[in-house]
Scaffold this motif. Structure first.
Motif, PDB file in Angstrom:
ATOM      1  N   TRP A  29       6.434  54.614 -31.229  1.00 43.34           N
ATOM      2  CA  TRP A  29       5.223  54.201 -31.936  1.00 43.34           C
ATOM      3  C   TRP A  29       4.061  54.062 -30.958  1.00 43.34           C
ATOM      4  O   TRP A  29       4.233  54.137 -29.745  1.00 43.34           O
ATOM      5  N   THR A  30       2.890  53.822 -31.486  1.00 45.92           N
ATOM      6  CA  THR A  30       1.686  53.700 -30.673  1.00 45.92           C
ATOM      7  C   THR A  30       1.179  52.264 -30.662  1.00 45.92           C
ATOM      8  O   THR A  30       0.747  51.749 -31.699  1.00 45.92           O
ATOM      9  N   PRO A  31       1.218  51.597 -29.503  1.00 42.10           N
ATOM     10  CA  PRO A  31       0.635  50.263 -29.402  1.00 42.10           C
ATOM     11  C   PRO A  31      -0.845  50.358 -29.072  1.00 42.10           C
ATOM     12  O   PRO A  31      -1.287  51.322 -28.420  1.00 42.10           O
ATOM     13  N   GLU A  32      -1.606  49.395 -29.542  1.00 42.45           N
ATOM     14  CA  GLU A  32      -3.040  49.371 -29.243  1.00 42.45           C
ATOM     15  C   GLU A  32      -3.453  47.936 -28.950  1.00 42.45           C
ATOM     16  O   GLU A  32      -3.146  47.029 -29.735  1.00 42.45           O
ATOM     17  N   LEU A  33      -4.134  47.737 -27.825  1.00 47.15           N
ATOM     18  CA  LEU A  33      -4.578  46.408 -27.418  1.00 47.15           C
ATOM     19  C   LEU A  33      -5.919  46.094 -28.063  1.00 47.15           C
ATOM     20  O   LEU A  33      -6.916  46.772 -27.818  1.00 47.15           O
ATOM     21  N   VAL A  34      -5.916  45.059 -28.901  1.00 45.12           N
ATOM     22  CA  VAL A  34      -7.102  44.616 -29.620  1.00 45.12           C
ATOM     23  C   VAL A  34      -7.469  43.232 -29.096  1.00 45.12           C
ATOM     24  O   VAL A  34      -6.600  42.368 -28.949  1.00 45.12           O
ATOM     25  N   SER A  38     -14.641  43.534 -25.434  1.00 45.17           N
ATOM     26  CA  SER A  38     -14.273  44.810 -24.819  1.00 45.17           C
ATOM     27  C   SER A  38     -14.019  44.616 -23.327  1.00 45.17           C
ATOM     28  O   SER A  38     -14.234  43.538 -22.778  1.00 45.17           O
ATOM     29  N   GLY A  39     -13.572  45.663 -22.683  1.00 44.35           N
ATOM     30  CA  GLY A  39     -13.327  45.612 -21.241  1.00 44.35           C
ATOM     31  C   GLY A  39     -11.861  45.459 -20.935  1.00 44.35           C
ATOM     32  O   GLY A  39     -11.051  46.284 -21.356  1.00 44.35           O
ATOM     33  N   GLU A  40     -11.511  44.412 -20.212  1.00 46.86           N
ATOM     34  CA  GLU A  40     -10.133  44.147 -19.843  1.00 46.86           C
ATOM     35  C   GLU A  40      -9.763  42.721 -20.214  1.00 46.86           C
ATOM     36  O   GLU A  40     -10.633  41.849 -20.270  1.00 46.86           O
ATOM     37  N   ILE A  41      -8.472  42.505 -20.425  1.00 49.24           N
ATOM     38  CA  ILE A  41      -7.984  41.146 -20.640  1.00 49.24           C
ATOM     39  C   ILE A  41      -7.236  40.713 -19.378  1.00 49.24           C
ATOM     40  O   ILE A  41      -6.695  41.559 -18.654  1.00 49.24           O
ATOM     41  N   THR A  58     -12.106  46.340 -29.972  1.00 48.66           N
ATOM     42  CA  THR A  58     -12.389  44.940 -30.268  1.00 48.66           C
ATOM     43  C   THR A  58     -11.981  44.667 -31.711  1.00 48.66           C
ATOM     44  O   THR A  58     -11.933  45.575 -32.546  1.00 48.66           O
ATOM     45  N   VAL A  59     -11.709  43.409 -31.984  1.00 50.95           N
ATOM     46  CA  VAL A  59     -11.287  43.035 -33.325  1.00 50.95           C
ATOM     47  C   VAL A  59     -12.370  43.381 -34.355  1.00 50.95           C
ATOM     48  O   VAL A  59     -12.058  43.710 -35.498  1.00 50.95           O
ATOM     49  N   ALA A  60     -13.619  43.362 -33.941  1.00 55.15           N
ATOM     50  CA  ALA A  60     -14.724  43.707 -34.841  1.00 55.15           C
ATOM     51  C   ALA A  60     -14.685  45.182 -35.236  1.00 55.15           C
ATOM     52  O   ALA A  60     -15.203  45.558 -36.295  1.00 55.15           O
ATOM     53  N   ASP A  61     -14.078  46.029 -34.392  1.00 54.16           N
ATOM     54  CA  ASP A  61     -14.011  47.472 -34.635  1.00 54.16           C
ATOM     55  C   ASP A  61     -12.598  47.960 -34.933  1.00 54.16           C
ATOM     56  O   ASP A  61     -12.294  49.137 -34.716  1.00 54.16           O
ATOM     57  N   ALA A  62     -11.747  47.050 -35.410  1.00 57.02           N
ATOM     58  CA  ALA A  62     -10.351  47.400 -35.648  1.00 57.02           C
ATOM     59  C   ALA A  62      -9.949  46.999 -37.070  1.00 57.02           C
ATOM     60  O   ALA A  62      -9.433  45.907 -37.280  1.00 57.02           O
ATOM     61  N   ASP A  85     -11.929  32.157 -32.995  1.00 57.80           N
ATOM     62  CA  ASP A  85     -12.721  33.351 -33.283  1.00 57.80           C
ATOM     63  C   ASP A  85     -12.490  33.761 -34.745  1.00 57.80           C
ATOM     64  O   ASP A  85     -11.398  34.177 -35.120  1.00 57.80           O
ATOM     65  N   GLU A  86     -13.514  33.662 -35.560  1.00 56.93           N
ATOM     66  CA  GLU A  86     -13.386  33.941 -36.997  1.00 56.93           C
ATOM     67  C   GLU A  86     -12.896  35.348 -37.278  1.00 56.93           C
ATOM     68  O   GLU A  86     -12.098  35.558 -38.208  1.00 56.93           O
ATOM     69  N   LYS A  87     -13.363  36.329 -36.515  1.00 56.54           N
ATOM     70  CA  LYS A  87     -12.934  37.712 -36.748  1.00 56.54           C
ATOM     71  C   LYS A  87     -11.459  37.897 -36.400  1.00 56.54           C
ATOM     72  O   LYS A  87     -10.739  38.621 -37.092  1.00 56.54           O
TER      73      LYS A  87
END
Length: 180
Positions: A29-34, A38-41, A58-62, A85-87
């Motif tokens: 499967w494909t994992p995606e870090l949200v 943006s940037g790095e965690i 970002t969660v706003a764009d996911a 974070d509300e989003k």
């Protein structure tokens, strides 16, 4: 199958991110870090800084509709930041509303409490969340892994890094049931 991993910009327990990520990859499967930014965690090994990881979206764009499942890694600070974070909270709630499977380990159920999705569910977590889960209408149990099937979705929870092997096996099996 595409799986979202939701983490704050810092505070995620590294092994609770990397081992489930590898389990998703090993399943084909494909994992995606949200994340909320943006940037790095910045990941941590308990209280010490560990590695950094690039954010895919970002969660706003996911949109929830782009994913088949959600994994919430723990770490003490990670879910505490996310629940403010509300989003991020809406993103988590969206998986339950869409009937998509969710997996959470260690302190991650704090975000589930904030999203108001534990009511009537039985789950496990790091022991210090017991009262919060109960106050939110959930039932806390001290088990390595707990799978809670409900009409709207499936929730897989686990207590701590020592439970990762069982957690990974359980959530991959449950997520796999929804793969089409």
């Amino acid at each position: 199958m595409k799986v979202a991993f939701l983490v704050a910009p810092e505070g995620v327990e590294q092994v609770e991110l990397t081992e489930p990520w590898q389990a998703v990859t090993d399943a084909g499967w494909t994992p995606e870090l949200v994340s909320t930014a943006s940037g790095e965690i910045q990941a941590f090994n308990h209280l010490d800084k560990a590695d950094t990881f690039p954010v895919d979206r970002t969660v706003a764009d996911a949109p929830v509709g782009d994913y088949d499942g959600l994994v919430l890694p723990g770490g003490v600070a990670n879910p505490d930041f996310l629940r403010l974070d509300e989003k991020a909270v809406a993103f988590v709630r969206g998986f339950f509303e869409a009937g998509k499977p969710v997996a959470a380990i260690c302190h991650a159920p704090w975000t589930l409490v904030e999203a108001d999705v534990v009511r009537g569910r039985t789950l496990t977590s790091w022991p210090s969340l017991r009262t919060d889960i109960g106050n939110a209408g959930g039932r806390w149990v001290d088990e390595q892994v707990k799978i809670c099937h409900a009409e709207d979705s499936t929730l897989v929870t686990s207590r701590k890094p020592d439970d990762l092997k069982a957690f990974d096996e359980a959530f991959v099996a449950e997520f796999g049931k929804t793969a089409g």
